[in-house]
Design an enzyme around this catalytic site. Structure first.
Site, PDB file in Angstrom:
ATOM      1  N   GLU A   1       0.946  -1.124   0.045  1.00 50.98           N
ATOM      2  CA  GLU A   1       0.004   0.151   0.068  1.00 50.98           C
ATOM      3  C   GLU A   1       0.957   1.114  -0.105  1.00 50.98           C
ATOM      4  O   GLU A   1       0.462   2.273   0.629  1.00 50.98           O
ATOM      5  CB  GLU A   1      -0.899  -0.033   1.034  1.00 50.98           C
ATOM      6  CG  GLU A   1      -1.715  -1.144   1.238  1.00 50.98           C
ATOM      7  CD  GLU A   1      -2.732  -1.156   2.462  1.00 50.98           C
ATOM      8  OE1 GLU A   1      -4.025  -1.603   2.291  1.00 50.98           O
ATOM      9  OE2 GLU A   1      -2.074  -1.123   3.505  1.00 50.98           O
TER      10      GLU A   1
HETATM   11  C1  TNX Z   1      -4.490  -3.761   4.514  1.00 52.53           C
HETATM   12  S1  TNX Z   1      -3.171  -6.092   3.634  1.00 52.53           S
HETATM   13  C2  TNX Z   1      -3.021  -3.572   5.216  1.00 52.53           C
HETATM   14  C3  TNX Z   1      -3.007  -3.235   6.409  1.00 52.53           C
HETATM   15  C4  TNX Z   1      -4.116  -3.073   7.231  1.00 52.53           C
HETATM   16  C5  TNX Z   1      -5.013  -4.328   7.010  1.00 52.53           C
HETATM   17  C6  TNX Z   1      -6.551  -4.129   7.513  1.00 52.53           C
HETATM   18  C7  TNX Z   1      -1.865  -5.103   3.759  1.00 52.53           C
HETATM   19  C8  TNX Z   1      -0.574  -5.686   3.636  1.00 52.53           C
HETATM   20  N1  TNX Z   1      -1.964  -4.136   4.520  1.00 52.53           N
HETATM   21  O1  TNX Z   1      -2.135  -1.857   6.621  1.00 52.53           O
HETATM   22  O2  TNX Z   1      -3.975  -3.258   8.620  1.00 52.53           O
HETATM   23  O3  TNX Z   1      -5.512  -4.061   5.659  1.00 52.53           O
HETATM   24  O4  TNX Z   1      -7.296  -5.281   7.457  1.00 52.53           O
END
Ligand code: TNX
Length: 571
Positions: A367
């Site tokens: 992300e």
């Molecule tokens: C996505 S999936 C994220 C996290 C969040 C999570 C909550 C991923 C690698 N990153 O930063 O905490 O969703 O479900």
């Protein structure tokens, strides 16, 4: 000779009814865990034999003991059984120090609930009836974690080529005993193990549980408690998400403000916290005593607000942002063009590598919405050699497959893409990783994310990936999710538990149980023969164990919990 095993039990201070599993394993055992993982035990090809050494012809689904994960083969023998009694001894062959540690673990667990002396004898001969013997031997085809367990009138015989295998066999043996064996106080017997012949080994060598200690901080005791619980289901990797926008949770001597300032809050504005290096080492050692390898994650280049707030020089504009206590993602980025960024990462990864015996450092990579893709690629390409320079393999979330990642040594991409229940889908990141010979750890968010709410009534959790019922979380197979990704591309499975909405071990337990045992089974047991209709009965049998342990869990209506357990868990 009788082994000493008098370590006092650890307790979570603010909830004194919680038992913790006893720990007396020899410190030396810790060394065996990373070596086993590093030796590449992860792929299906290397995880164990492909043939069942023992026929399953005699097993009977209705009378077979209710074990999770489901063993490769289990023959029950109704004419046989073994009862642990006052005079029962645990016998370990001489020269097998690692096995002595596992024997001591078993003895201490059984002593609490049975009240029996259960001496651990180290001797090679005279193994007759009324004993549980642990032998560090067995066909190499059992692999790095397999074991054989036979229970007859003559005793319990557990053998494995490795101490890890013996430890997993002990977990199975505990599940063959009545649930009250999990009690920390002396309970009435009888302590009867049914007549059984088990041969067992995992499908995948990576069966992970991730805990996000950044969004909310969890104490050392809480993390150890979770380790106790995941070890019951043969989980062998603890992935600690140690940094994120909301908090930096590990002391780094060369950049002290990361922890003292960057760790000073959490989601919602609470006081946060961080592990000293001594505390982190304690967690790693405790995990290793349970044959669990710790994988530390420092999330980069996004999810870095806590670091950026702690050191202004890490920001492109030289200005530190304020600490962050919300739950947004994708707004922070390390400064890709500054050399100090890589000096910082070299220092952090160097200290972390020195504290972590396991072969992996997880660099996050997810992300990174505030980092240009071209910058992201340059960043990851510059980071991987830093990880390698400190003697570790790089692991990252699946976005790293966009960069020029080198497959060797041991690079892993953790895939969190949503999967479709009914047919394989094309996933560009999974395909990109596989085309670069990077193996995948499968954590599909709508199956394996333990922070997803069970349903709209769940008191904690998120639902961006959907509501994930217990049945949903069990209903998938890592090798049939993506077009073009097959068993040999997969290192294993992992169940992440993100903590935006979770503030203590009680809430962790509620989200992890009863889903985590299903993910553990998907990682351990062959896909053929796995069926919800049968699994739910074995899962229900875990409820009384958790009740005895004082554990919290969601009493999902689709699981046929025993009556007394359902009554006790009316919430
Ligand atoms: C996505 S999936 C994220 C996290 C969040 C999570 C909550 C991923 C690698 N990153 O930063 O905490 O969703 O479900």
């Amino acid at each position: 000779m009788t082994a000493q095993s008098a370590t006092p039990r650890r307790r979570v201070p603010w909830r004194s009814s919680w038992p913790s599993r006893p720990v007396t394993l020899l410190a030396a055992l810790a060394l065996t865990v990373p070596l086993a993982l590093g030796a590449g035990m992860g792929t299906a090809a290397s995880a164990g034999p492909q043939q069942d050494p023992v026929s399953t012809a005699g097993s009977d689904a209705t009378t077979a003991p209710l074990v999770i994960p489901k063993p490769v083969s289990m023959q029950t023998d109704p004419g046989q059984s073994f009862t642990v009694m006052g005079g029962t001894r645990i016998v370990v062959q001489p020269g097998a120090q690692a096995a002595v540690g596992v024997g001591a673990f078993l003895a201490e667990t059984l002593r609490r609930s049975t009240g029996f002396a259960l001496p651990v004898d180290i001797r090679s001969s005279g193994v007759t009836g009324n004993s549980i013997s642990l032998r560090l031997s067995g066909p190499a085809k059992l692999g790095a974690e397999g074991y054989r367990l036979d229970a007859t009138h003559g005793g319990v015989r557990l053998s494995a080529p490795t101490a890890a295998g013996l430890f997993h066999g002990v977990q199975t043996l505990l599940q063959l005993l009545p649930p009250r064996v999990e009690s920390t106080t002396v309970q009435p017997g009888p302590w009867t193990v049914p007549g059984v012949h088990i041969v067992d080994y995992p499908r995948f060598g990576w069966r992970g549980a991730m805990l996000d200690v950044s969004r909310h901080f969890f104490t050392v005791e809480e993390v150890k408690h979770y380790i106790d619980e995941i070890a019951m289901y043969k989980i062998n990797v603890l992935h600690l998400h140690l940094s994120d926008d909301q908090g930096w949770r590990i002391a780094i001597n060369s950049w002290p403000r990361l922890a003292t300032y960057g760790g000073s809050t959490e989601v919602g504005g609470g006081p946060g916290g961080y592990y000293t290096q001594a505390q982190y080492k304690d967690i790693v050692a405790y995990a290793a005593e349970h044959f669990i390898t710790t994988v530390p994650e420092i999330d980069t280049p996004g999810h870095t607000n806590a670091a950026l707030a702690s050191y202004a020089e890490l920001n492109c504009d030289g200005t530190a942002p304020p600490l962050y206590t919300g739950t947004d993602v994708g707004f922070s980025s390390l400064c890709v063009d500054k050399d100090i960024t890589y000096q910082f990462l070299d220092d952090v990864i160097g200290e972390l590598a020195a504290l972590t015996p396991g072969p992996y450092i997880h660099i996050g990579g997810d992300e990174a919405h505030s980092t240009l893709l071209s910058d992201y690629i340059r960043f990851i390409d510059r980071l991987q050699p830093i990880v390698h320079a400190h003697g570790k393999n790089m692991m990252g979330w699946n976005e790293i497959a966009q960069a020029d990642v080198q497959p060797s040594p041991g690079t892993l991409a953790q895939n969190w893409s949503l999967v479709n229940d009914s047919h394989p889908i094309y996933d560009a990141l999974a395909t990109a990783a596989v085309s670069k010979a990077v193996k995948l750890v499968m954590s599909p968010a709508n199956k394996a994310y333990l922070d997803m709410q069970y349903n709209p009534q769940s008191p904690y959790g998120l639902h961006w990936a959907g509501y994930v019922s217990v049945q949903d979380s069990y209903h998938w197979d890592p090798a049939t999710i993506f077009t073009g990704v097959t068993e040999s591309d997969i290192k294993g499975v992992e169940a992440p538990l993100w903590s935006e909405t979770l503030t203590n071990i009680h809430e962790i337990e509620y989200m992890a149980f009863p889903r985590l045992p299903g993910i553990a089974e998907i990682g351990w047991s062959a896909s053929q023969g796995r069926a919800w209709s049968e699994y739910r009965v074995r899962l229900a049998a875990q409820g009384p164990r958790w009740d005895v342990m004082g554990m919290n869990y969601y009493p999902a209506p689709e699981v046929p919990w025993a009556d007394f357990s359902t009554v006790q868990k009316a919430r």
